[in-house]
Design a protein around this motif. Structure first.
Motif, PDB file in Angstrom:
ATOM      1  N   SER A  31       0.851  -1.257   0.121  1.00 15.51           N
ATOM      2  CA  SER A  31       0.059  -0.071   0.093  1.00 15.51           C
ATOM      3  C   SER A  31       0.794   1.078   0.080  1.00 15.51           C
ATOM      4  O   SER A  31       0.328   2.502  -0.180  1.00 15.51           O
ATOM      5  CB  SER A  31      -0.925   0.042   1.213  1.00 15.51           C
ATOM      6  OG  SER A  31      -0.187   0.065   2.343  1.00 15.51           O
ATOM      7  N   TRP A  32       2.145   1.250   0.009  1.00 11.67           N
ATOM      8  CA  TRP A  32       3.100   2.332   0.199  1.00 11.67           C
ATOM      9  C   TRP A  32       3.149   3.134  -1.177  1.00 11.67           C
ATOM     10  O   TRP A  32       3.332   2.332  -2.310  1.00 11.67           O
ATOM     11  CB  TRP A  32       4.373   1.888   0.677  1.00 11.67           C
ATOM     12  CG  TRP A  32       5.202   3.083   0.869  1.00 11.67           C
ATOM     13  CD1 TRP A  32       5.524   3.719   1.953  1.00 11.67           C
ATOM     14  CD2 TRP A  32       6.153   3.578  -0.182  1.00 11.67           C
ATOM     15  NE1 TRP A  32       6.501   4.803   1.815  1.00 11.67           N
ATOM     16  CE2 TRP A  32       6.905   4.588   0.507  1.00 11.67           C
ATOM     17  CE3 TRP A  32       6.718   3.355  -1.425  1.00 11.67           C
ATOM     18  CZ2 TRP A  32       8.067   5.340  -0.269  1.00 11.67           C
ATOM     19  CZ3 TRP A  32       7.549   3.952  -2.353  1.00 11.67           C
ATOM     20  CH2 TRP A  32       7.975   5.123  -1.516  1.00 11.67           C
ATOM     21  N   ARG A  33       3.171   4.291  -0.953  1.00  8.80           N
ATOM     22  CA  ARG A  33       3.421   5.305  -2.304  1.00  8.80           C
ATOM     23  C   ARG A  33       4.307   6.183  -1.911  1.00  8.80           C
ATOM     24  O   ARG A  33       3.929   6.869  -0.845  1.00  8.80           O
ATOM     25  CB  ARG A  33       1.871   5.693  -2.771  1.00  8.80           C
ATOM     26  CG  ARG A  33       1.228   6.494  -2.151  1.00  8.80           C
ATOM     27  CD  ARG A  33      -0.333   6.922  -2.551  1.00  8.80           C
ATOM     28  NE  ARG A  33      -1.182   5.751  -2.598  1.00  8.80           N
ATOM     29  CZ  ARG A  33      -1.781   5.447  -3.547  1.00  8.80           C
ATOM     30  NH1 ARG A  33      -1.910   6.194  -4.673  1.00  8.80           N
ATOM     31  NH2 ARG A  33      -2.665   4.458  -3.445  1.00  8.80           N
ATOM     32  N   PRO A  34       5.075   6.869  -2.710  1.00  8.01           N
ATOM     33  CA  PRO A  34       6.076   7.998  -2.257  1.00  8.01           C
ATOM     34  C   PRO A  34       5.390   9.320  -2.383  1.00  8.01           C
ATOM     35  O   PRO A  34       5.954  10.264  -1.915  1.00  8.01           O
ATOM     36  CB  PRO A  34       7.075   7.873  -3.309  1.00  8.01           C
ATOM     37  CG  PRO A  34       6.422   7.228  -4.508  1.00  8.01           C
ATOM     38  CD  PRO A  34       5.464   6.567  -4.133  1.00  8.01           C
ATOM     39  N   HIS A  35       3.977   9.367  -2.814  1.00  6.31           N
ATOM     40  CA  HIS A  35       3.328  10.477  -3.036  1.00  6.31           C
ATOM     41  C   HIS A  35       2.172  10.318  -3.349  1.00  6.31           C
ATOM     42  O   HIS A  35       1.682   9.423  -3.872  1.00  6.31           O
ATOM     43  CB  HIS A  35       4.071  11.602  -4.251  1.00  6.31           C
ATOM     44  CG  HIS A  35       3.797  13.005  -4.530  1.00  6.31           C
ATOM     45  ND1 HIS A  35       2.532  13.008  -5.221  1.00  6.31           N
ATOM     46  CD2 HIS A  35       4.098  14.104  -3.897  1.00  6.31           C
ATOM     47  CE1 HIS A  35       2.227  14.513  -4.848  1.00  6.31           C
ATOM     48  NE2 HIS A  35       3.336  15.115  -4.501  1.00  6.31           N
ATOM     49  N   GLN A  36       1.312  11.387  -3.036  1.00  5.32           N
ATOM     50  CA  GLN A  36      -0.321  11.219  -2.941  1.00  5.32           C
ATOM     51  C   GLN A  36      -0.758  10.911  -4.466  1.00  5.32           C
ATOM     52  O   GLN A  36      -1.686  10.202  -4.772  1.00  5.32           O
ATOM     53  CB  GLN A  36      -1.113  12.057  -2.228  1.00  5.32           C
ATOM     54  CG  GLN A  36      -0.853  13.538  -3.194  1.00  5.32           C
ATOM     55  CD  GLN A  36      -1.637  14.612  -2.222  1.00  5.32           C
ATOM     56  OE1 GLN A  36      -2.061  14.558  -1.200  1.00  5.32           O
ATOM     57  NE2 GLN A  36      -1.710  15.800  -2.952  1.00  5.32           N
ATOM     58  N   LYS A  37       0.023  11.353  -5.466  1.00  9.97           N
ATOM     59  CA  LYS A  37      -0.243  11.184  -6.995  1.00  9.97           C
ATOM     60  C   LYS A  37       0.446  10.075  -7.491  1.00  9.97           C
ATOM     61  O   LYS A  37       0.035   9.803  -8.625  1.00  9.97           O
ATOM     62  CB  LYS A  37       0.125  12.353  -7.791  1.00  9.97           C
ATOM     63  CG  LYS A  37      -0.644  13.743  -7.274  1.00  9.97           C
ATOM     64  CD  LYS A  37      -0.048  15.052  -8.228  1.00  9.97           C
ATOM     65  CE  LYS A  37      -0.893  16.380  -7.808  1.00  9.97           C
ATOM     66  NZ  LYS A  37      -0.520  17.358  -8.554  1.00  9.97           N
ATOM     67  N   SER A  38       1.122   9.525  -6.865  1.00  7.60           N
ATOM     68  CA  SER A  38       1.776   8.147  -7.355  1.00  7.60           C
ATOM     69  C   SER A  38       0.935   6.966  -7.123  1.00  7.60           C
ATOM     70  O   SER A  38       0.119   7.012  -6.147  1.00  7.60           O
ATOM     71  CB  SER A  38       3.172   7.979  -6.485  1.00  7.60           C
ATOM     72  OG  SER A  38       3.956   8.972  -6.659  1.00  7.60           O
ATOM     73  N   MET A  39       1.154   6.021  -8.026  1.00  8.68           N
ATOM     74  CA  MET A  39       0.227   4.690  -7.629  1.00  8.68           C
ATOM     75  C   MET A  39       0.867   4.093  -6.502  1.00  8.68           C
ATOM     76  O   MET A  39       2.181   4.275  -5.853  1.00  8.68           O
ATOM     77  CB  MET A  39       0.728   3.775  -8.705  1.00  8.68           C
ATOM     78  CG  MET A  39       0.127   3.940 -10.245  1.00  8.68           C
ATOM     79  SD  MET A  39       0.415   2.644 -11.233  1.00  8.68           S
ATOM     80  CE  MET A  39       1.997   3.510 -12.067  1.00  8.68           C
ATOM     81  N   SER A  40       0.456   3.152  -5.668  1.00 10.85           N
ATOM     82  CA  SER A  40       0.892   2.223  -4.803  1.00 10.85           C
ATOM     83  C   SER A  40       2.034   1.477  -5.263  1.00 10.85           C
ATOM     84  O   SER A  40       1.889   1.227  -6.593  1.00 10.85           O
ATOM     85  CB  SER A  40      -0.069   1.486  -3.964  1.00 10.85           C
ATOM     86  OG  SER A  40      -0.733   0.676  -4.757  1.00 10.85           O
ATOM     87  N   ILE A  41       2.956   0.969  -4.613  1.00  6.96           N
ATOM     88  CA  ILE A  41       3.809   0.013  -4.963  1.00  6.96           C
ATOM     89  C   ILE A  41       3.336  -1.293  -5.610  1.00  6.96           C
ATOM     90  O   ILE A  41       3.537  -2.034  -6.561  1.00  6.96           O
ATOM     91  CB  ILE A  41       4.777  -0.395  -3.974  1.00  6.96           C
ATOM     92  CG1 ILE A  41       6.223  -0.866  -4.727  1.00  6.96           C
ATOM     93  CG2 ILE A  41       4.332  -1.359  -2.759  1.00  6.96           C
ATOM     94  CD1 ILE A  41       7.440  -1.061  -3.585  1.00  6.96           C
ATOM     95  N   LYS A  42       2.182  -1.692  -5.168  1.00 11.37           N
ATOM     96  CA  LYS A  42       1.384  -2.966  -5.509  1.00 11.37           C
ATOM     97  C   LYS A  42       0.616  -2.608  -6.888  1.00 11.37           C
ATOM     98  O   LYS A  42       0.908  -3.326  -7.735  1.00 11.37           O
ATOM     99  CB  LYS A  42       0.286  -3.216  -4.612  1.00 11.37           C
ATOM    100  CG  LYS A  42      -0.712  -4.206  -5.195  1.00 11.37           C
ATOM    101  CD  LYS A  42      -1.887  -4.783  -3.790  1.00 11.37           C
ATOM    102  CE  LYS A  42      -2.961  -5.484  -4.774  1.00 11.37           C
ATOM    103  NZ  LYS A  42      -3.976  -5.646  -3.641  1.00 11.37           N
ATOM    104  N   GLN A  43       0.213  -1.346  -7.013  1.00 11.02           N
ATOM    105  CA  GLN A  43      -0.428  -1.070  -8.298  1.00 11.02           C
ATOM    106  C   GLN A  43       0.578  -0.983  -9.361  1.00 11.02           C
ATOM    107  O   GLN A  43       0.513  -1.408 -10.561  1.00 11.02           O
ATOM    108  CB  GLN A  43      -0.976   0.211  -8.234  1.00 11.02           C
ATOM    109  CG  GLN A  43      -2.455   0.425  -7.412  1.00 11.02           C
ATOM    110  CD  GLN A  43      -2.811   1.757  -7.109  1.00 11.02           C
ATOM    111  OE1 GLN A  43      -2.168   2.835  -6.732  1.00 11.02           O
ATOM    112  NE2 GLN A  43      -4.196   2.211  -7.401  1.00 11.02           N
ATOM    113  N   LEU A  44       1.690  -0.327  -9.134  1.00 10.82           N
ATOM    114  CA  LEU A  44       2.813  -0.267 -10.041  1.00 10.82           C
ATOM    115  C   LEU A  44       3.418  -1.454 -10.488  1.00 10.82           C
ATOM    116  O   LEU A  44       3.642  -1.797 -11.559  1.00 10.82           O
ATOM    117  CB  LEU A  44       4.036   0.662  -9.438  1.00 10.82           C
ATOM    118  CG  LEU A  44       5.294   0.975 -10.521  1.00 10.82           C
ATOM    119  CD1 LEU A  44       4.889   1.528 -11.533  1.00 10.82           C
ATOM    120  CD2 LEU A  44       6.232   1.832  -9.586  1.00 10.82           C
ATOM    121  N   ALA A  45       3.712  -2.465  -9.504  1.00 15.32           N
ATOM    122  CA  ALA A  45       4.349  -3.735  -9.695  1.00 15.32           C
ATOM    123  C   ALA A  45       3.328  -4.508 -10.590  1.00 15.32           C
ATOM    124  O   ALA A  45       3.816  -5.320 -11.236  1.00 15.32           O
ATOM    125  CB  ALA A  45       4.818  -4.302  -8.407  1.00 15.32           C
TER     126      ALA A  45
END
Length: 170
Positions: A31-45
């Motif tokens: 669920s981690w994301r570096p910024h509110q506009k970024s995807m979560s790490i799960k979404q990106l991966a």
């Protein structure tokens, strides 16, 4: 080497690096994301894991219309699911590309949202675009992992993390 064999070789090479990167994604940080506009790490991966299916889509369809096919991401619950999804996507894309006739790569493919046309290219160009997207999003994932202080693997040579290990052993 034929263009299709060359594309298959490139897909296999990028898959090795992608697999190493996805293996590093910890379930605990999904669920981690570096910024509110970024995807979560799960979404990106998960997006990275699905991108080989864009090869299938490129060679088996004439385009994608988001108005008719709203995006729905595969649900993964852990790193093992993520890797399994990537392997299934890779096999799907690889099998369809291997079965493609060379002439198919010259056919037109269109990305749109209803009447809004985003991109028109040949199917061969879309296959290459899918590869570029894999590399692009994999680099984003590397930044995400670096921010979490998770060692990242090298892509086209050793990463700084792997270089440190080599120096320590020497």
């Amino acid at each position: 080497m034929s263009p299709i064999k060359s594309l298959l070789k490139e897909l296999d090479q990028e898959a090795q690096t992608t697999r190493k990167m996805l293996e590093r994604v910890p379930t605990a940080y999904f669920s981690w994301r570096p910024h509110q506009k970024s995807m979560s790490i799960k979404q990106l991966a998960t997006h990275i894991a699905e991108l080989p299916t864009w090869v299938t889509m490129a060679v088996t369809t004439d385009g994608l219309d988001f108005a008719c096919n709203p995006y729905k991401q595969e649900e993964v619950t852990n790193t093992e699911d993520l890797l399994d999804y990537f392997e299934r996507s890779l096999e799907d894309g690889r099998a369809h590309l291997a079965a493609t006739r060379l002439e198919t790569l010259d056919e037109t493919w269109t990305l749109r949202n209803g009447d809004d046309i985003y991109h028109v290219a040949t199917k061969g160009e879309i296959v290459r675009l899918a590869y570029c997207q894999i590399v692009h999003h994999r680099a984003q994932l590397g930044v995400f992992l670096r921010l979490l202080d998770i060692p990242i693997p090298g892509s086209y040579g050793p990463s700084a993390d792997e270089h440190e290990v080599q120096e320590a052993v020497a």
